[in-house]
Design a protein around this motif. Sequence first.
Motif, PDB file in Angstrom:
ATOM      1  N   UNK A   1       0.798  -1.226   0.000  1.00  0.00           N
ATOM      2  CA  UNK A   1       0.000   0.000   0.000  1.00  0.00           C
ATOM      3  C   UNK A   1       0.831   1.276   0.000  1.00  0.00           C
ATOM      4  N   UNK A   2       2.147   1.183   0.195  1.00  0.00           N
ATOM      5  CA  UNK A   2       2.972   2.397   0.180  1.00  0.00           C
ATOM      6  C   UNK A   2       2.887   3.097  -1.165  1.00  0.00           C
TER       7      UNK A   2
ATOM      8  N   UNK B   1       4.742   1.352   6.761  1.00  0.00           N
ATOM      9  CA  UNK B   1       4.221   0.263   5.951  1.00  0.00           C
ATOM     10  C   UNK B   1       5.096  -0.974   6.105  1.00  0.00           C
ATOM     11  N   UNK B   2       4.655  -2.056   5.485  1.00  0.00           N
ATOM     12  CA  UNK B   2       5.392  -3.314   5.568  1.00  0.00           C
ATOM     13  C   UNK B   2       6.734  -3.193   4.847  1.00  0.00           C
ATOM     14  N   UNK B   3       7.626  -4.118   5.148  1.00  0.00           N
ATOM     15  CA  UNK B   3       8.924  -4.249   4.479  1.00  0.00           C
ATOM     16  C   UNK B   3       9.825  -3.031   4.652  1.00  0.00           C
TER      17      UNK B   3
ATOM     18  N   UNK C   1       6.656   6.888   4.736  1.00  0.00           N
ATOM     19  CA  UNK C   1       6.492   8.160   4.051  1.00  0.00           C
ATOM     20  C   UNK C   1       5.792   9.151   4.941  1.00  0.00           C
ATOM     21  N   UNK C   2       5.518  10.324   4.378  1.00  0.00           N
ATOM     22  CA  UNK C   2       4.681  11.296   5.075  1.00  0.00           C
ATOM     23  C   UNK C   2       3.961  12.135   4.038  1.00  0.00           C
ATOM     24  N   UNK C   3       2.678  12.297   4.301  1.00  0.00           N
ATOM     25  CA  UNK C   3       1.842  13.133   3.451  1.00  0.00           C
ATOM     26  C   UNK C   3       0.621  13.540   4.249  1.00  0.00           C
TER      27      UNK C   3
ATOM     28  N   UNK D   1       2.539  18.212  -0.737  1.00  0.00           N
ATOM     29  CA  UNK D   1       3.831  17.529  -0.729  1.00  0.00           C
ATOM     30  C   UNK D   1       3.629  16.088  -0.256  1.00  0.00           C
ATOM     31  N   UNK D   2       4.239  15.141  -0.948  1.00  0.00           N
ATOM     32  CA  UNK D   2       4.209  13.740  -0.532  1.00  0.00           C
ATOM     33  C   UNK D   2       5.618  13.177  -0.650  1.00  0.00           C
ATOM     34  N   UNK D   3       6.037  12.443   0.367  1.00  0.00           N
ATOM     35  CA  UNK D   3       7.359  11.815   0.377  1.00  0.00           C
ATOM     36  C   UNK D   3       7.187  10.338   0.699  1.00  0.00           C
ATOM     37  N   UNK D   4       7.799   9.485  -0.108  1.00  0.00           N
ATOM     38  CA  UNK D   4       7.769   8.038   0.112  1.00  0.00           C
ATOM     39  C   UNK D   4       9.199   7.523   0.067  1.00  0.00           C
ATOM     40  N   UNK D   5       9.569   6.729   1.072  1.00  0.00           N
ATOM     41  CA  UNK D   5      10.880   6.093   1.139  1.00  0.00           C
ATOM     42  C   UNK D   5      10.698   4.588   1.000  1.00  0.00           C
TER      43      UNK D   5
END
Length: 399
Positions: free
Chosen positions: A164-165, A230-232, A236-238, A268-272
């Motif tokens: 779902x990330x 999230x899993x694995x 992120x942050x949004x 702004x959305x950030x996903x790692x």
Amino acid sequence: MNLGHDVPDLPETHYLDNRIFTDEGIFTEEMQRIFANSWLFVCHEGEIATIGDFRTTSAGGKPIVVVRGSDGNIRAFYNVCRHRSAQVVREDAGNAVGFQCFYHHWTYGLDGRCTSIAKPEGYANVTLDKDTLGLVEVRCELMAGLVFVNLTTDAEPLEDYLGDIMLPLMEPLGTVPLDVFHFHKSEVQTNWKLWQDNNSERYHSILHAINRKTLPWVSGKTSPMKLRLHTNGHSGYWSDGDAKVDYAAGGYTGDTGGPLPGMQTDEMRVVNLFPDTMINIRSNVIRIDRMVPASPGRTLVEWRGLGAQAGSVEMRDEQLRHHNMLWGPAGRNLPEDIIAVEAQWQGMGADVVRYSILAREEDLNPTDDANVRAYYQEWGRRMGRRPNAPLSNKELAHA
């Protein structure tokens, strides 16, 4: 007593042993246990948009070439000749009708098949079937235009690995054609995880107070953004649409074609993505960081700038300006981050202070350390080592 080596009086999840960033043996294990078994982002499909387009890179310490074949499909291969193991493709990127090894001129098609062998008569007395000697294929899958490879053949599907990330990224990245309008790379003198940390945590916004225009211009005293775990090891942050980021205060003006699909003008959305990728969307432009570890203290970082295909030269120039004012090699933000993580690794290498502290708890506000803690718990699970005490007694005796 060396107080710098005293164990912090904190929960085990709230501190790290700095030797996970400096130890050569741990770095070697990371290549085997993490990079050889994870889905790794390698490029965006816009970089190989037409038949014959290719890009070379490294994944898990292995040379890779990614190419769009004659059938339009994107494939990845180990960039190693089947004859005497020279790298077949020596350019960073380009377009080709096929590949020829410069050493002995064995050639390969865009689908990896060996198409010809120089002076084949020399092999007349042995059985040598070129149809069995194509480039070795690497598992490759796409999601939202992002190209990933996995060096194992039995890995879970990419969709399951990301989970779902990817939801906050699917509409901005996956509904309109995107161009990679900026690409640069540089070797940073730090451990690869420290660059991923820097991209994950927001507490270091204090660093950018040196130049106030590098701050995210969030309106009000609290950020509408929240950390998402999230899993694995992904995070992120949004803000779920309640974005209050004053981009105009940082100089974001002009016609860029409007925000990307699903994004507000001030969002702004950030996903790692574990282990080595950051995707940062600021309304109308996207930054993607990719880390290529070279040694415990050397990391090749690739930076990409993406945006919707521009309707005019002027619009593309404005997208470039928006990206490069913060994220380009001479931007306001990026050089400050590089200076910080290089200084951090130098201090860790001195082994004066043994532990790093990840103890901020702020109800998943962006300056909480919860996402970094979750990242290192996943690191520990994959490595079979505790990130706060990674060395065995035998190793400790020789450390």
